[in-house]
Design a protein around this motif. Structure first.
Motif, short mmCIF file in Angstrom:
data_model
loop_
_atom_site.label_atom_id
_atom_site.label_comp_id
_atom_site.label_asym_id
_atom_site.label_seq_id
_atom_site.Cartn_x
_atom_site.Cartn_y
_atom_site.Cartn_z
N GLY A 193 1.05 -1.21 0.20
CA GLY A 193 -0.20 -0.28 -0.39
C GLY A 193 0.94 1.51 0.21
O GLY A 193 2.08 1.32 0.34
N PRO A 194 -0.12 2.54 -0.47
CA PRO A 194 1.86 3.91 -0.67
C PRO A 194 1.10 4.13 0.80
O PRO A 194 0.93 3.74 1.67
N LYS A 195 2.39 4.87 1.39
CA LYS A 195 3.01 4.98 2.86
C LYS A 195 1.93 5.82 3.12
O LYS A 195 1.71 6.67 2.55
N ALA A 196 1.98 5.39 4.31
CA ALA A 196 0.83 6.43 5.30
C ALA A 196 1.32 7.45 5.43
O ALA A 196 3.03 7.39 6.38
N PRO A 197 1.71 8.60 5.80
CA PRO A 197 2.56 9.87 6.45
C PRO A 197 1.65 9.90 7.87
O PRO A 197 0.51 9.44 8.52
N HIS A 198 2.09 10.52 8.76
CA HIS A 198 1.78 10.71 10.56
C HIS A 198 -0.05 10.96 10.64
O HIS A 198 -0.52 10.50 11.46
N ASN A 199 0.09 11.75 9.65
CA ASN A 199 -1.95 12.11 10.00
C ASN A 199 -2.85 11.99 8.27
O ASN A 199 -3.04 13.41 9.08
N PRO A 200 -3.15 10.76 8.55
CA PRO A 200 -3.51 11.36 7.09
C PRO A 200 -4.81 11.76 7.34
O PRO A 200 -5.89 11.96 5.98
N TRP A 201 -5.73 11.72 8.04
CA TRP A 201 -7.65 11.88 8.12
C TRP A 201 -7.63 13.36 9.22
O TRP A 201 -8.45 13.86 9.13
N ASN A 202 -6.72 13.71 8.66
CA ASN A 202 -6.18 15.03 9.76
C ASN A 202 -7.17 15.23 11.68
O ASN A 202 -7.78 15.87 11.25
N ALA A 203 -6.53 14.31 12.23
CA ALA A 203 -7.42 13.87 13.19
C ALA A 203 -6.35 14.26 14.06
O ALA A 203 -4.84 14.80 14.20
N ILE A 204 -7.07 14.71 15.69
CA ILE A 204 -6.18 15.20 16.44
C ILE A 204 -6.23 13.83 17.48
O ILE A 204 -7.20 13.52 17.87
N GLY A 205 -5.46 13.99 18.13
CA GLY A 205 -5.11 12.76 19.40
C GLY A 205 -3.40 12.65 19.47
O GLY A 205 -2.82 12.70 18.44
#
Lengths: 558, 192
Positions: A494-506
């Motif tokens: 799969g494509p490499k995921a950035p640290h925050n793909p969903w723009n989530a807070i946590g």
């Protein structure tokens, strides 16, 4: 804290072999739990396919009647003790330490032991298919007197193995619960008071408290059952002065709260995900947190509603009917909080969000039939019919399993470091949602018409709804294919995921994907605001801008 | 094993928290057995099996006194330890172990003199289940104490937190309280 020491670099050791040994890293254990659970999910699912294959025609023509009894017993037992509980413990292992900023669990070795008990009692349970007399056949409740019969007289028999496996599962869950509760109570990041904690941690704390209170009662009851079965005591035998209803009390004192153990973390998942994909803060955060513990308190005093037809006193029926209905209040608080969160939000219909919306829809339906079942006259009318089976599966599959899928799609990029595919995910959602409703909705008219559960043949007048249900079940079976395909291919390429793909807070989204072994290590950020600050612009932690900048730079250079 | 070494270490400062949570959970098993016993007994038509008059209470009472006093000696042992008096700790600790062992001996003597067995209806079943399960806890307690006693000879072992000793002592008080409830249920509440 200077930004130069943060963020920690991504993990160096990503070899496959660590998943197959005794590892004390909570993130490895979490994935071990989830993969093991899905292995058993496939076995339990296969048994469900056999059940629905048998029920697609009125006569008992696919499997032998006694085999059928074993199959539904094992389907229920495997799905609860080997799928749902392990998969939730897996999520707890992944999410609790990263969400509260702990380096790992409070007792890492105990954690690994708790996990390795799962394949052991799983093997015991699956092994019971191959002992003389076959597996346990008394339903997943194992009520005496059926469960204390040993017609072949072998000391090692299906029912004995069943009790041993369930007792071991209890030991494993208690170990897990001690670990989760201690971790949440003692290892939160600086600044994270209880009312700064993500809702998932609240619900996990609530659910694990229920495990700690409820499971010993089941274990005690199971020990007495094993004594009756194997050593000739008469705790549940009326001829020796015993009482079979006593077992039902022990069993449901745990097994009703067990439903909350399952659904509470799913409430947590809904509470985490709706704000992310609606870009709004969670509506009524404090009330959602507190409602979890009101559910715990009430959930401990509703168990007799499973025993309305078992000859309990009238005052008990009245009391437990009332307490059961009361549970709708804290649950309703949560449902309205989620609706309030979605209301006028900027919805992003990603795969996790679709699973959440579908799960919420199914949960509300299950809640309505739940209130119907709480009423004594209705309950006695539909007791032991498919109405109960339908209600239960709406809760467990329709709401809980869909919530678990949502969580898997949502946090997969974080813990695997790669993005799952949206197209396959949406196909999985569509098949699951249609399949679940087609499978479990027809069970309600069937139950009202009076079709009993746990039978392999039935009157032809029930055929129409049974055919629909079986088609739905096969659709659910098919729905697993895109899921597995997605997981395996995304994990591999799969494509490499950035640290925050969903723009989530946590806090977990302030770690690289996948996070390093000790998460934040020594540099745990200080939490300065409540979770779910979507659209408010308030930073969650001190130095948030620098941390995010560093993470982005790190990804760009990788 | 591929994890970095420092991650494999436990977090000793959380051990007592975890142990207290475990004890709370463990108490529910006893609660289940006690409530099961009370339910079966109040519902029974003939509680005592034929030929059994009731339970002799004098030996168990002596056992009770022994067990309660062992809670006192373990408290003294802990006090010695907090004052740094390791020899006093070992003496009282050993005395507590001896009292625990005597309790187990007394229990064995009582069991061997009874005219009913584990399978003699619910009366026999509940009696042996409750006393046996509690006895198992006493034996575990004595074993844990032995472990702590051996550990006390490791130099500097008790320099920091003595959580093992605290946990064992807590466990011992727990076993003691359970016995008092058990004694009242089994021996004091004889008439059904």
């Amino acid at each position: 804290m200077t930004s130069a020491t943060f963020p920690p670099s991504p993990p160096e050791n990503t070899s496959w072999s660590r998943y197959f040994g005794f590892n004390t890293d909570a993130k490895v254990i979490g994935i071990q739990y989830i993969v093991t659970a899905f292995f058993f999910f496939l076995i339990g699912g296969l048994l469900a396919m056999i059940i629905r294959g048998e029920l697609i025609t009125p006569p008992a023509d696919l499997v032998d009647r006694t085999v059928y009894n074993g199959i539904y017993t094992m389907h229920g037992t495997i799905m609860l003790f080997l799928f749902i509980f392990p998969v939730l413990n897996g999520l707890n292992n992944l999410l609790i330490p990263t969400m509260i900023g702990a380096p790992d669990m409070a007792f890492p070795r105990l954690n690994a032991v708790a996990f390795w008990l799962v394949p052991i009692f799983g093997a015991l349970l699956i092994g019971s298919f191959f002992v003389p007399g076959g597996p346990a056949y008394s339903g997943w409740w194992s009520y005496p007197p059926v469960s204390t019969q040993n017609p072949l007289g072998h000391f090692i028999n299906g029912q004995g193995l069943w009790i041993t496996a369930v007792a071991l599962s209890g030991v494993s869950s208690i170990m897990g619960a001690i670990n989760f509760v201690t971790t949440i109570l003692r290892m939160r990041s600086p600044g994270m008071g209880f009312f700064m904690m993500p809702v998932y941690c609240w619900t996990a704390l609530a659910a694990q408290s229920l495990q700690l209170i409820g499971l010993p009662a089941l274990t005690g009851g199971a020990v007495m059952l094993l004594m009756d079965l194997s050593f000739g005591t008469s705790f549940y035998q009326p001829e020796g002065g015993g009482d079979p209803v006593l077992y039902q009390h022990f069993f449901w004192f745990y097994s009703h709260p067990a439903v909350y153990v399952i659904i509470l973390p799913v409430f947590g998942i809904f509470s985490e995900l709706f704000p992310v994909y609606s870009r709004k803060p969670l509506f009524g955060y404090v009330y959602v947190c507190l409602a979890s513990f009101i559910i715990v308190a009430l959930g401990l005093v509703v168990w007799v509603h499973h025993m309305f037809p078992s000859g309990v006193a009238q005052w008990m029926r009245n009391f437990f009917m009332f307490s059961t209905m009361l549970i709708a209040v804290p649950t309703g608080v949560k449902v309205f909080a989620w609706l309030g969160t979605i209301w006028r939000g900027k919805l992003r219909l990603t795969t996790p969000m679709l699973f959440c919306l579908g799960g919420l829809f199914n949960f509300v339906f299950a809640g309505i039939t739940g209130i119907m079942l709480a009423t004594v006259p209705v309950d006695i009318h539909v007791s032991n019919t498919y109405f109960v089976v339908g209600h239960f599966h709406y809760v467990i599959y329709g709401a809980a399993v869909m919530g678990i899928f949502a969580a898997i799609y949502h946090w997969f990029p974080k813990f695997i470091g790669r993005m799952p595919y949206e197209g396959l995910g949406k196909l999985h959602f569509l098949l699951t949602f249609i399949g679940a409703n087609l499978n479990f909705l027809p069970m309600h008219p069937l139950g009202l018409m009076g079709m009993p559960r746990r039978v392999s043949s039935y009157d032809p007048e029930f055929a129409f709804w049974n055919v629909l249900a079986s088609l739905g079940a096969f659709l659910l079976g098919v729905s697993i294919i895109p899921f597995l395909l997605n997981m395996v291919s995304a994990w591999v390429r799969g494509p490499k995921a950035p640290h925050n793909p969903w723009n989530a807070i946590g806090l977990e989204w302030l770690l690289p994907s996948p996070p390093p072994e000790d998460n934040f290590g020594e540099h745990v950020p200080t939490v300065i605001s409540r979770p779910y600050g979507y659209g408010t612009g308030a930073p969650l932690v001190e130095h948030q801008a620098e941390i995010e900048k560093q993470l982005t730079l790190q990804e760009a250079s990788a | 094993m591929t994890a970095t070494p420092h991650l494999n270490t436990e977090h000793p400062k959380h051990n007592l928290t975890g142990f207290i949570i475990f004890l709370c959970s463990e108490s529910v098993i006893f609660l289940a057995f006690f409530s099961g016993f009370a339910l079966l007994k109040t519902a029974a038509l003939n509680w005592l099996p034929p030929g059994v008059e009731g339970l002799e209470w004098r030996t168990p009472l002596l056992n009770t006194v022994v067990l309660i006093s062992s809670s006192g000696t373990i408290w003294l042992a802990e006090r010695c330890m907090s004052k740094g008096n390791l020899m006093g700790f070992r003496a009282f600790w050993l005395l507590t172990m001896a009292l625990g062992a005597y309790f187990l001996y007394g229990q064995a003597v009582e069991w061997s003199g009874l005219q009913f067995g584990f399978t003699s209806g619910v009366f026999g079943g509940t009696f042996y289940l409750l006393t046996g399960f509690h006895g198992l806890h006493v034996a575990t307690g004595v074993f844990l104490m032995g472990l702590m006693l051996v550990k006390s000879f490791i130099p500097q072992n008790y320099a920091g937190g003595e959580q093992g000793v605290q946990a064992t002592s807590l466990f011992w008080h727990f076993v003691d309280v359970i016995w008092i409830i058990l004694f009242v249920l089994l021996y004091v509440w004889q008439r059904s």
